[in-house]
Design an enzyme around this catalytic site. Sequence first.
Site, PDB file in Angstrom:
ATOM      1  CB  THR A 275      -0.937   0.012   1.220  1.00 34.81           C
ATOM      2  OG1 THR A 275      -0.144  -0.219   2.407  1.00 34.81           O
ATOM      3  CG2 THR A 275      -1.999  -1.057   1.114  1.00 34.81           C
ATOM      4  CG  PHE A 405      -5.592   4.935   5.470  1.00 36.44           C
ATOM      5  CD1 PHE A 405      -4.410   4.245   5.247  1.00 36.44           C
ATOM      6  CD2 PHE A 405      -5.603   6.300   5.245  1.00 36.44           C
ATOM      7  CE1 PHE A 405      -3.271   4.896   4.811  1.00 36.44           C
ATOM      8  CE2 PHE A 405      -4.466   6.970   4.810  1.00 36.44           C
ATOM      9  CZ  PHE A 405      -3.297   6.269   4.598  1.00 36.44           C
ATOM     10  CB  CYS A 412      -5.240   0.891   7.550  1.00 36.00           C
ATOM     11  SG  CYS A 412      -3.463   0.614   7.597  1.00 36.00           S
TER      12      CYS A 412
END
Length: 505
Positions: A275, A405, A412
């Site tokens: 990511t 996110f 996350c």
Amino acid sequence: MRNDWSGQTFPHPSGRRPIVGDALGAEVRAPLQSTMRRAEGLGPIFELQVFDQKFVFVTGAELAAELADESRFAKGLSPALVALREFAGQGLFTAYNDETNWALAHDLLRPAFTKAAMQRYHPVMLAAAQELFDTWDGREGSVDVSADMTKLTMETISRTAFSTDFGSFSRAEPHPFIPAMIAALKAGQRKGSLNAMPGAGLMAKRIDKKNAHHQAYVDSLLDGIIAERRNASEPDDSDLLGIMLHTPHPETGERLDDLNIRHQILTFLVAGHETTSGALSFALYYLSRDPAVLAKAQAEVDQVLGPDRDAEPTFEQVAKFRYLRRVLDEGLRLWPTAPAFTRSPRETTVLSTGHTMRPEDWAIVILPLMHRDPAVWGDDADAFDPDRFLPENSRGRKPHSYKPFGTGERSCIGRQFALHEAILVLARMLHRYDIAGDPAYELQIAERLTLMPTGFELSLTPRTPSVVASVDEAQAEPSEVCPASSIDQSGFHATSHGCPSGSAK
């Protein structure tokens, strides 16, 4: 996993065929991008029927905000994530909501992303970045941005997660763990993509047999590291592994077992490097295409770091790169590297569209389309403009309209780690080099577990920084504005959404 929505139907692309449904319009190598193209004109919610599996997609910001309501909805696991469980087990990313290991790991790992922990990781990030720059300085010609950003973020996460150096910048060939991990990951992805096809079970067995030695190598290497650290005479809690090994739950005293610790490490390795490398690569792509944005970004880093091109930002200085943060935010708006999340209701409910949704039903929010909803982002939503994230432009924006996110309690946990690393790397790189891309290059995106530019190269020229204003003059925005999106776009207060001083969720 059958997602039939009680037989309810949604708009779908033309050309549906008997038996195969909408499968013929999909691109095997780019399923997300082909789905985005097929979504045109279908409204905020639509479906694709692939054999006997229904995929329901949400693209509208208003409906996505409804699904973000934690009192009504929770994370759902799509077939792709279910397949990934065979690689990462009950890791934070792949666990079901009711699995006790998720809550235990989440609680135990929150201290790993406090300000004190981030201060420990900062020099590790700087050292990895310097190794990358040393290799660039000794290389002629252009650099493959995505490949090098992936090496960098893999080294950073492996060193901070379990104090292991894979030698990405010193070995002629990659450490054998890395191709084995990639092969095992691809095997899980292939199984997920085949889930709806006739004969999927037989094909999955063949994939498992072919991949068994890769999975065994990954598991045995990590199990060996865990065992060695567990048996060490002196406990070391300076990295994520040490925290998981030696920290009991503050209320129950529970600890993670070694199998789940392996799953968590795998989760951080996979999600924590892909990511961030993608986010860096997209940011560099847009910087290289817009001379005005690049000049403004370099002016900011020069103002903060001064005239020495080898200057390294302190931990506190990372928060001063507010324009760089907006560049990163805008890149993640257009191409969020984790491009979707799945939601299911906690109990049967009726959506604002009139559709009834049961706990066994799931819908996938496609973030690159939701982030381009003109109702939120305007008619120029496809354009790259970091100033969208200026406080005065963000203020009043609809909640839950920016979700790179994820959302809610399953968003996350390492987002502030990723943001700190990405901003630090961008600052050092732009301070040290002038960058130029091939003007003929057209953005091509590879779909792995995450999104990543492919074939994107940059020419790097050593630069001499120029200081045109004082640091105080450069920071005209209010000092209390956090570089991590000043407006609460995620449903959390800004100080816990990526600020080095915030607490992880």
